[in-house]
Design an enzyme around this catalytic site. Structure first.
Site, PDB file in Angstrom:
ATOM      1  CG  ASP A 297      23.707  44.445   4.941  1.00 21.98           C
ATOM      2  OD1 ASP A 297      24.022  43.994   3.824  1.00 21.98           O
ATOM      3  OD2 ASP A 297      22.790  45.277   5.099  1.00 21.98           O
TER       4      ASP A 297
HETATM    5  C1  BGC Z   1      22.032  45.508   1.762  1.00 24.21           C
HETATM    6  C2  BGC Z   1      21.359  44.181   2.015  1.00 24.21           C
HETATM    7  C3  BGC Z   1      21.700  43.212   0.906  1.00 24.21           C
HETATM    8  C4  BGC Z   1      23.209  43.110   0.762  1.00 24.21           C
HETATM    9  C5  BGC Z   1      23.672  42.086  -0.249  1.00 24.21           C
HETATM   10  C6  BGC Z   1      23.488  45.378   1.381  1.00 24.21           C
HETATM   11  O1  BGC Z   1      24.005  46.575   0.950  1.00 24.21           O
HETATM   12  O2  BGC Z   1      21.892  46.320   2.904  1.00 24.21           O
HETATM   13  O3  BGC Z   1      19.970  44.371   2.124  1.00 24.21           O
HETATM   14  O4  BGC Z   1      21.114  41.975   1.176  1.00 24.21           O
HETATM   15  O5  BGC Z   1      23.707  44.365   0.428  1.00 24.21           O
HETATM   16  O6  BGC Z   1      23.388  42.451  -1.546  1.00 24.21           O
END
Ligand code: BGC
Length: 741
Positions: free
Chosen positions: A264
């Site tokens: 993430d």
């Molecule tokens: C979120 C994810 C997301 C990622 C990319 C993160 O802050 O937790 O769910 O896919 O950002 O945008």
């Protein structure tokens, strides 16, 4: 397509830097249409420009023109012509936005969800997106968590059903030909953050994790998802991004997952503030050793892995293994044959927001909207009637109906509720805002294009808004109150400690109710809010969630009876915030409030609030009524290799055709560990004409009764069970049966 041997040869021909490059994922600002790669933000992350040029994937660049230009510039500089991988958040629809997952979970229609996700993949593919960070499969039992919005609710079995449908829809049968790859998230247990506060600690037993939280991710792995994103939280005090047990032993070892693990956002560098790594280099080593292949948006891999390998601190074989997984994903996507995968403005034109996709999104919204209350059959309103309709509230003329994570959707193109109602009822509808969403938005922060408003509301302007609305309401025969949470009060970073609607809206509702007109409440929210101080002031009440591109058309159809509501909530509506976490599949405790032999003070309850929810899991009304009769089973016993048929006759006893979601629950009465009072094991959505009767049957077999036993083996235990069938988790008919060894 390359053969495995060719992929291995390619891997062998890469330098260490090139291999590490494949593991680096940067965001859009590193790239620009004309120059290819930029250097500005490089300094911010502190990544060497050569490593930027080697980066194997990019997040959040979308649109055919943009992705083609970036790919072209990238390949022009690339020695091995390994295409760049474009990853993006296509979470619940792409251009055609679906209801939020918590909303469509109420449809109990996984087939339609599968079709809608296939449509989303088609739109995304046309834009040059190769992998989506979806579906989000975090079970959630606490509505304080803002990301309830992205989940399909509190039930592990239902979430698993949707998990399969979403992955199958996104990926199709042949990834090279159609669809996009699915990167499921957030592995694991992120929905259980303490106190519902985002990014907070998770602490639970391995049994609870395996029993409740892991099944949906596992279902997605079994459905063939190509990638997995570890969660931000800790499991047994180890952040998932560094959790070898979770990523290697469970995910790869037990489940046989051989796809890519993508972190993430910035999660590897967060191992430092978590306190398990002293610096980025240690964080990089921990993540790679735990089985993380791709580093999203940090310099940890880019700046440290080569040195770690050269100093002998990290085995190069780990880099090779991770790099091969990335190359395999690119190969499976068909990128070596066509680095653009057919993305083009013409494809965008052909696939975006087609009538077919809109119709499906509308049907999904029809089935997602939940009728919570309908005193004296106030709804549906008569489309041909003469009565004047006041539409009041911050959502009356709002376009903000797609929820926080629909990053490719365009809220401006979503018709407002006022527009949709006017399409049916013309100038009978008069609209007034009545109040803002919130008086003070300053704590909401920013997210992509959304941000807190800067309007500073003073008493005079609030009073003027309210007076205008009350004047409109006075002239009306019925008032529709379009209320809800601010669009930024849910979604990532949208946790709340008070689940009631904003005070300004509750006050407005009370003032309208005091006029004595019939009131229909329509609630927009990214969670199951506390509605116990809303429901008494509404004669009818509807949960609309954030219903997506076609949501207001669906709502208008429901309000006017063109569509009979059939949504059944997949998450409990609490009576009060303090009840959270609150879920139907709980344990009985030694002192259950209603059946304990103890005096009622000393039972498991609150002294200031009911124990029961306001609306239970699986609940939702219809404009017709359904009778359940004659629950029967083919036998009183079930053998390990046998089956038990359970049937019930369901009759539409009202005057309108409608869909009923017949739900099947099971209870294991005595186990080596305590078992939930109810567990969903099946459902069927049936359409019944007025007066029509249908026998609905379910088959129960031994595998359905398995659980993580006291010794943490997975299996069933012979003994007494109950099977329950009914319209929702709190209204069931029950039959006993015995599982014999
Ligand atoms: C979120 C994810 C997301 C990622 C990319 C993160 O802050 O937790 O769910 O896919 O950002 O945008």
């Amino acid at each position: 397509m390359k053969t495995e041997t060719e992929l291995r040869e390619l891997l062998a021909s890469l330098t260490l830097e090139e291999k590490v490059g494949q593991l680096v994922q940067l965001s859009g600002e590193f790239f620009s249409d004309d120059e290819g790669l930029k250097t500005g933000p490089t300094q911010k992350l502190g990544i060497d420009p050569t490593m930027v040029e080697l980066a194997g994937s990019v997040l959040n660049v979308a649109g055919a023109e943009k992705t083609r230009a970036v790919q072209e510039a990238y390949l022009a500089k690339s020695r091995h012509k390994i295409p760049l991988l474009f990853m993006n958040d296509v979470v619940y629809g792409c251009k055609t936005v679906l209801p939020i997952p918590l909303g469509f979970a109420a449809s109990w229609d996984p087939d339609l969800v599968r079709e809608c996700y296939a449509g989303a993949a088609e739109e995304a593919r046309a834009m040059g997106i190769h992998v989506t960070f979806a579906p989000m499969l975090d079970l959630v039992r606490d509505a304080r968590w803002g990301r309830s919005l992205e989940s399909t609710g509190e039930d592990p079995w239902l979430t698993s059903v949707y998990a399969r449908a979403m992955v199958e829809g996104l990926q199709g049968d042949d990834l090279a030909r159609a669809g996009i790859a699915s990167c499921i998230k957030h592995f694991a247990g992120y929905g259980a953050v303490e106190a519902g506060r985002d990014y907070n600690t998770v602490d639970m037993s391995e049994r609870r994790l395996r029993e409740m939280y892991l099944p949906p991710y596992r279902a997605a792995v079994e459905a063939g998802c190509r990638a997995v994103m570890p969660s931000f939280n800790v499991i047994d005090e180890v952040p998932s991004t560094a959790n070898t047990w979770l990523l290697r032993d469970v995910l790869r070892g037990e489940w046989g997952f051989d796809g890519a693990v993508v972190t993430d956002y910035a999660a590897i560098s967060e191992l430092v503030p978590h306190g398990v790594a002293a610096d980025d280099a240690e964080a990089a080593r921990l993540a790679l050793e735990a089985g993380v292949d791709v580093d999203m948006k940090t310099a940890c891999y880019a700046n440290n892995l080569c040195d770690l390998v050269r100093s002998g601190a990290v085995d190069e074989a780990l880099v090779d293994e991770a790099c091969l997984r990335v190359l395999t994903l690119k190969n499976d996507l068909g990128l070596f044959d066509d680095p653009y995968r057919g993305a083009s403005p013409a494809e965008e034109e052909r696939t975006f927001l087609t009538d077919e996709k809109r119709a499906r999104a509308r049907k999904l919204a029809d089935e997602s909207i939940v009728l919570l209350k309908n005193e004296h059959d106030l709804l549906p309103l008569d489309p041909q009637g003469e009565g004047r309709i006041a539409l009041i509230g911050p959502y009356a003329a709002s376009h903000a109906l797609i929820g926080l994570w629909a990053v490719q959707g365009d809220p401006a193109s979503v018709p407002t509720l006022a527009e949709a109602l006017t399409e049916i009822a013309g100038d009978r509808v008069t609209c007034a805002q009545g109040s803002p969403y919130l008086v003070d938005e300053s704590s909401l922060g920013f997210f992509g294009r959304s941000g807190a408003g800067d309007a500073a509301w003073d008493e005079d302007s609030l009073g003027a808004l309210r007076e205008e609305a009350l004047a409109v309401a006075r002239k009306a025969d019925v008032v529709i109150m379009a209320l809800g949470e601010h669009p930024m009060e849910s979604g990532e970073g949208g946790s709340k400690a008070d689940l009631r609607l904003p005070a300004i809206q509750r006050e407005l509702l009370r003032a309208v109710h005091a006029l004595g007109k019939p009131v229909v409440g329509v609630i927009f929210s990214g969670r199951t809010p506390v509605l116990s101080d809303i429901a008494p002031w509404c004669d009818a009440l509807i949960e609309a969630w954030f219903p997506g591109t076609e949501g207001t058309h669906a709502l208008a159809d429901i309000l006017f009876g063109v569509v009979n509501p059939s949504g059944r909530t997949a998450m409990t509506f609490p009576y009060a915030t303090g009840q959270e976490p609150l879920y139907y599949n709980a344990f009985n405790t030694g002192r259950p409030e209603k059946t304990s032999g103890h005096t009622n003070r000393f039972t498991s309850r609150y002294v200031d609030c009911p124990t029961d929810p306001l609306y239970p899991f699986g609940y939702g009304l219809s404009y017709t009524t359904f009778a359940y009769e004659n629950l029967r089973a083919s036998s009183e016993t079930l053998t390990a290799d046998g089956t038990l048929e359970v049937s019930v006759d369901v009759t539409n006893t009202g005057r309108m055709a409608g869909d009923e979601v017949v739900q099947l629950y099971v209870r294991d009465l005595v186990g080596s560990v305590v078992r939930p009072v109810k567990e969903l094991k099946g459902f069927e959505r049936v359409h019944l004409e007025p007066g029509e009767r249908r026998t609905v049957s379910f088959t129960i077999d031994e595998p359905m009764l398995r659980f993580w036993r006291r010794d943490l083996t997975f299996g069933s235990e012979p003994g007494a069970f109950e099977v329950m069938v009914g319209p929702h988790s709190a209204e069931v008919q029950t039959l006993p049966f015995t599982l014999v060894a």
